[in-house]
Write an enzyme that holds these catalytic residues in place. Structure first.
Site, PDB file in Angstrom:
ATOM      1  N   HIS A   1       0.856  -1.180   0.000  1.00 15.55           N
ATOM      2  CA  HIS A   1       0.000   0.000   0.000  1.00 15.55           C
ATOM      3  C   HIS A   1       0.896   1.237   0.000  1.00 15.55           C
ATOM      4  O   HIS A   1       2.031   1.199   0.504  1.00 15.55           O
ATOM      5  CB  HIS A   1      -0.875  -0.035   1.261  1.00 15.55           C
ATOM      6  CG  HIS A   1      -1.954   0.997   1.323  1.00 15.55           C
ATOM      7  ND1 HIS A   1      -1.697   2.317   1.651  1.00 15.55           N
ATOM      8  CD2 HIS A   1      -3.299   0.900   1.138  1.00 15.55           C
ATOM      9  CE1 HIS A   1      -2.839   2.987   1.657  1.00 15.55           C
ATOM     10  NE2 HIS A   1      -3.825   2.170   1.353  1.00 15.55           N
TER      11      HIS A   1
ATOM     12  N   LYS B   1     -10.658  -1.454  10.079  1.00 11.07           N
ATOM     13  CA  LYS B   1     -10.558  -2.657   9.257  1.00 11.07           C
ATOM     14  C   LYS B   1     -11.033  -3.893  10.008  1.00 11.07           C
ATOM     15  O   LYS B   1     -11.158  -4.967   9.414  1.00 11.07           O
ATOM     16  CB  LYS B   1      -9.107  -2.881   8.813  1.00 11.07           C
ATOM     17  CG  LYS B   1      -8.445  -1.723   8.106  1.00 11.07           C
ATOM     18  CD  LYS B   1      -8.921  -1.539   6.685  1.00 11.07           C
ATOM     19  CE  LYS B   1      -8.029  -0.533   5.966  1.00 11.07           C
ATOM     20  NZ  LYS B   1      -8.483  -0.283   4.592  1.00 11.07           N
TER      21      LYS B   1
END
Length: 543
Positions: free
Chosen positions: A260, A363
């Site tokens: 990421h 998350k």
């Protein structure tokens, strides 16, 4: 245990045939799925190489108003044979306050807000339990679990919301929402130091959440758990503290091609400032880390290896333990980005032996704006703070400041107290279901979805590693990814469309963007069926 999988796939009239493999993932005598070898990292067989039956018909007897019935009764029946287990053994300790002077405050050990199906019990709401802690209670039931998530009752464009954007953020159970509300209604105060009751309640709740995170990660001490805004801030904290203090010109940092942007940019910034070299572990055509190539990158100049445990763009599960072992053998420190793994796989930082581990609360069914940096205690205490202010100091004069040890060392100012408490409640919720149950169910769901998507003409899955978490990135011939996302949104289906803040790995596969459905334990085969039906409808209108 024999765990059968049968996605209830009979062809009735004009209905789409969804296939019924009648196989078992765990029965060595079964056919079909079981002939695919298990992956090295242990998360299951490869959904990308399953041999499936005939593809969908390309005509569509369904109307847009069709009510889709669940097509996974037998799958659910197999999952329902599971009993849930906590993420790790929990010793809640005495009921008295552990962190302040007030006894009986907080929700350690037996938090009513943690019980699936028991949300808001202190607010007078009652319902039956869904699952237990593995001591003989009710089985896993996805349809009941969905009721714990209020937003899943929403309608979008007149359709029931199907949330398939879980890699971007997960939805929050009522238990977490109620716990945060309760904090603001009954506990709101700044923490530590104050000599009044609400400060005690808030402190107990905040530090109780830290203890829950410690247990969830199997960290050695609560002092190793730092609350931050999220995984991005956690990585930046390490870069701007340990990295600034310990790396120098010509040192090398190794990242993977799967990262990421949050695990690339902070190291690039540090490298530009200090003259560091960044080296990248390549991946194969399925999106798997090439360990042989990684070994060639390691050398005496390698000071840090920083990599993701699960790719947010492809779903690849990396061989994290082996990567850490190889880095340590070369004398390097290791940071593991657990943002995408923490809600799908068991997290055990002591088994991994990583030096740092980061994740974001949103998350893992918790609030936004809260996350965690785990670091080995000695390493944290050898690292200078990156922010100055309240909480971090033992003593201040105009000539000198003496800092606390971790965790206070890295929590300057008033933190996100309520959302830390909410994160603790989210962890309780996951533990009550059981991370292994979640993983098994999501894996079956991923197998089911992959088997259907791979048969759609013109659809190319991006990322087909044998070891995958619940991500299904694809491109669709004849359509821009944003067109697919918009068409799905019209039917109430939420997916992510774009580069997913992971441009290097998408470019490795020759694409700039993908459509990314991503799954969680409250999704069902019926959700997948609606997705697939709409994609076939799109296929029939543009060839």
């Amino acid at each position: 245990m024999h765990l059968g999988i049968s996605p209830s796939a009979v062809n009735q009239g004009n209905a789409i045939n969804l296939r019924d493999p009648q196989t078992s993932l765990s029965d060595p005598n079964s056919t079909g799925f079981n002939h695919v070898p298990k992956s090295a990292a242990g998360s299951g067989i490869s959904p990308s190489v399953i041999q499936t039956g005939p593809p969908y018909a390309e005509s569509f007897p369904f109307s847009a108003d069709t009510a889709f019935e669940p097509k996974a009764d037998k799958l659910f029946a197999s999952i329902n044979t599971f009993k849930s287990f906590p993420q790790l053994p929990v010793n809640p300790g005495p009921s008295a306050s552990q962190y302040y002077f007030l006894s009986g405050i907080g929700f350690q050990g037996n938090d009513p807000f943690a019980q699936p199906g028991h949300y808001g019990s202190q607010l007078g709401e009652k319902s039956l339990p869904l699952v237990t802690d593995g001591k003989g209670g009710a089985p896993f039931d996805v349809n009941l679990i969905k009721r714990d998530f209020p937003i899943l009752q929403e309608k979008v464009n007149g359709r029931p919301l199907i949330w398939l954007d879980n890699a971007a953020t997960t939805q929050k159970p009522k238990q977490v929402i109620d716990r945060i509300t309760y904090f603001y209604e009954h506990e709101n105060s700044n923490i530590h130091r104050a000599a009044h009751e609400l400060a005690a309640r808030a402190t107990d709740a905040y530090e109780g959440a830290r203890k829950k995170v410690q247990t969830f990660l199997n960290a050695g001490s609560v002092n190793e758990i730092i609350f931050v805004r999220g995984a991005t801030e956690a990585i930046n904290l390490v870069a701007k503290t340990w990295g600034e203090q310990n790396l120098s010109a010509r040192d090398e940092i190794i990242l993977s091609n799967l990262e990421h942007h949050a695990n690339i940019v902070p190291w690039q910034q540090l490298g530009a400032k200090k003259g560091l070299k960044i080296r990248v572990i390549p991946v194969d055509d399925d999106g798997q880390i090439l360990l042989d190539e990684y070994a060639k990158l390691l050398n005496s100049k390698t000071r840090l290896v920083s990599f993701t445990q699960v790719s947010n763009a492809l779903g690849t599960v990396t061989p994290a333990k082996r990567i850490v072992e190889m880095a340590h053998a070369a004398g390097a420190k290791v940071l593991v980005d657990g943002a995408q793994s923490v809600s799908h796989l068991r997290s055990d930082v002591r088994a991994l032996n990583c030096d740092w581990f980061v994740f974001s609360g949103h998350k893992v069914f918790g609030p936004t704006g809260i996350g965690v940096l785990y670091g080995k205690e000695d390493l944290l205490n050898q690292t200078q703070p990156w922010q100055g202010g309240g909480n971090v100091i033992q003593d201040v004069t105009f000539e000198f400041t003496r800092f606390h040890d971790a965790p206070n060392r890295f929590e300057a100012g008033t933190g996100n107290i309520a959302d830390a408490v909410g994160l603790g409640s989210a962890i309780d919720y996951v533990n009550k279901i059981g991370i292994d149950v979640i993983h098994q169910y999501e894996h079956y769901l991923l197998v089911y979805a992959t088997g259907l998507l791979k048969d759609i003409p013109g659809l190319r899955l991006i990322g087909t590693a044998p070891d995958k978490a619940s991500v299904l990135s694809f491109v669709f011939a004849g359509y821009k990814t944003e067109e697919v996302g918009a068409a799905l949104n019209e039917e109430g289906i939420a997916v992510r469309s774009g580069h997913h803040c992971a441009q290097p790995i998408l470019r490795r596969f020759g694409v700039e963007t993908t459509v990314r459905p991503s799954l969680a334990f409250y999704n069902t085969c019926s959700d997948v069926d609606v997705l697939v039906e709409i994609l076939y409808r799109l296929r029939s209108t543009r060839r």
